[in-house]
Design an enzyme around this catalytic site. Structure first.
Site, PDB file in Angstrom:
ATOM      1  N   ASP A  56      18.610  18.627 -20.605  1.00 29.27           N
ATOM      2  CA  ASP A  56      19.855  17.964 -20.973  1.00 29.27           C
ATOM      3  C   ASP A  56      20.967  19.003 -20.997  1.00 29.27           C
ATOM      4  OD1 ASP A  56      21.910  16.542 -22.106  1.00 29.27           O
ATOM      5  OD2 ASP A  56      20.778  15.848 -23.833  1.00 29.27           O
ATOM      6  N   ARG A 111      18.874  24.263 -30.392  1.00 31.78           N
ATOM      7  CA  ARG A 111      20.252  24.262 -29.889  1.00 31.78           C
ATOM      8  C   ARG A 111      20.994  25.416 -30.540  1.00 31.78           C
ATOM      9  NH1 ARG A 111      21.480  17.689 -29.872  1.00 31.78           N
ATOM     10  NH2 ARG A 111      19.794  17.159 -28.417  1.00 31.78           N
ATOM     11  N   GLN A 126      13.156  14.903 -33.207  1.00 35.83           N
ATOM     12  CA  GLN A 126      13.454  13.482 -33.096  1.00 35.83           C
ATOM     13  C   GLN A 126      12.353  12.741 -32.349  1.00 35.83           C
ATOM     14  OE1 GLN A 126      17.272  13.629 -31.037  1.00 35.83           O
ATOM     15  NE2 GLN A 126      16.329  13.202 -29.074  1.00 35.83           N
ATOM     16  N   ASP A 238      26.154   5.395 -30.173  1.00 35.54           N
ATOM     17  CA  ASP A 238      25.533   6.069 -31.308  1.00 35.54           C
ATOM     18  C   ASP A 238      25.377   5.087 -32.464  1.00 35.54           C
ATOM     19  OD1 ASP A 238      25.523   8.454 -29.929  1.00 35.54           O
ATOM     20  OD2 ASP A 238      27.298   9.269 -30.937  1.00 35.54           O
ATOM     21  N   GLU A 251      25.009  10.074 -38.240  1.00 38.04           N
ATOM     22  CA  GLU A 251      24.459   9.555 -36.979  1.00 38.04           C
ATOM     23  C   GLU A 251      22.944   9.701 -36.989  1.00 38.04           C
ATOM     24  OE1 GLU A 251      23.843  10.984 -32.455  1.00 38.04           O
ATOM     25  OE2 GLU A 251      25.807  11.467 -33.321  1.00 38.04           O
ATOM     26  N   SER A 254      21.256   8.389 -30.891  1.00 40.18           N
ATOM     27  CA  SER A 254      22.067   8.274 -29.690  1.00 40.18           C
ATOM     28  C   SER A 254      21.182   7.626 -28.636  1.00 40.18           C
ATOM     29  CB  SER A 254      22.539   9.654 -29.219  1.00 40.18           C
ATOM     30  OG  SER A 254      23.260   9.541 -28.009  1.00 40.18           O
TER      31      SER A 254
END
Length: 337
Positions: A56, A111, A126, A238, A251, A254
């Site tokens: 991604d 990340r 996730q 989202d 959030e 997504s």
């Protein structure tokens, strides 16, 4: 780094009880998700080869954690995944999934350029899921029906968690509303996208914000960044909740209907990265060799944080935190793992 320290915050569960609750939430929710969405648990990679185009690209500026491997040529680079958005679509083809069948997996990512705050760390965990759909099902109705299924899995999990931990479960709204990013900009043009999300989340309690990635009419800027080669910017969004303990939106997911051959070409052009069309994954997609799909990710630590009313994601996730953040949290009775 933005850190919110809620006034008079006192955790209702000990660290050990919190860990037990995390296990219960994760096991309960993934069973609910698999049943309601009709998806099968599959294993997934932690890293992919850079030259496959499977990683991604996020907003296009984040640097993946990369390394080489003794058993591979020196010019081959391996990257720790940012997400599995494209890998899942390829996996559905490789593993012989049929129409309306799908998979989910536990995804772990790093990340390194993430901005740290109460909701963000450099470690991402996730549930990633993906289902095959027909081309004619690539529409808003399919998206909204699927969002409601994800919401149902969350609500059923909340009910069970509340029964087991009655004094420690944060109660969610009873339904999810839908709104587009353009409708948000038209309603509050003077606010930033982040402020608009806070406003609508506080008003609706649970809301799915649709159409993220393309430029808005008033500002000429996207509501938020989205890579051009997995979600269709007209058919994504989202899922966010109003989170009273921090007076902020949170959030949780997504998700979206994935790009078709046509929308991939259009979005690559808009994002000024048409060279990606030469990568193996993109070539397969443009040749019509991949199934049409819908998919998304659901934050595991974030769901635990939401349901348990925690003030900081570090209370439900062991990661690396700056010393000053840890000291501020612990001074306010927030134990960071």
């Amino acid at each position: 780094m933005e850190l919110i320290l809620p006034k008079d915050y006192h955790p209702t569960l000990t660290v050990r009880d919190t860990e037990a609750a995390i296990v219960y939430i994760r096991e309960t929710f993934q069973d609910k998700l698999a049943s309601i969405l009709g998806v099968q648990r599959m294993s997934a990679p932690m890293f992919v080869e850079k030259n496959t185009g499977l990683n991604d690209n996020l907003n296009g500026v984040e640097r993946p954690v990369a390394f080489d491997m003794k058993a591979m040529p020196k010019d081959d680079t391996i990257e720790v995944v940012h997400s599995l958005a494209k890998w899942k679509r390829l996996a559905l083809k490789r593993y012989g999934f049929g129409m309306h069948e799908g998979l989910y997996t536990n995804m772990n990512a790093i990340r390194r350029d993430e901005d740290l705050d109460n909701f963000h760390s450099i470690y991402v965990d996730q549930w990633d899921w993906e289902k095959i759909i027909r081309k004619e099902e690539r529409n808003t109705d399919t998206l909204e029906i699927t969002v409601n299924k994800v919401f149902k899995a969350i609500k059923e999990t909340e009910k069970l968690v509340s029964a087991r931990y009655p004094g420690s479960t944060y109660r969610l709204g009873d339904h999810v509303s839908f709104i587009t990013t353009q409708e948000l900009e038209d309603r509050w043009p003077e606010l930033s996208p982040e402020e608009r999300e806070d406003k609508i989340a506080k008003e609706e309690k649970a809301v799915f914000i649709m159409k993220i990635g393309d430029k808005l009419k008033r500002s000429g800027k996207p509501h938020d960044g989205r890579a051009p080669d997995y979600d269709d910017w007209q058919l994504n969004g989202d899922l966010i909740f109003w989170y009273e303990p921090l007076q902020k939106k949170l959030e949780i997911s997504s998700m979206g209907i994935r790009v078709s051959e046509e929308s991939l070409r259009e979005q690559l052009k808009k994002a000024h990265c048409e060279e990606r069309a030469k990568l193996p994954f993109h070539q397969m997609l443009l040749k019509g060799e991949l199934p049409y799909t819908i998919g998304g990710g659901i934050g595991q630590s974030r769901l635990c944080m939401l349901l348990l009313g925690k003030a900081h994601i570090g209370e439900v996730q062991a990661s690396i935190w700056p010393k000053d953040m840890v000291e501020k949290c612990e001074a306010d009775h927030i134990h960071v793992l």
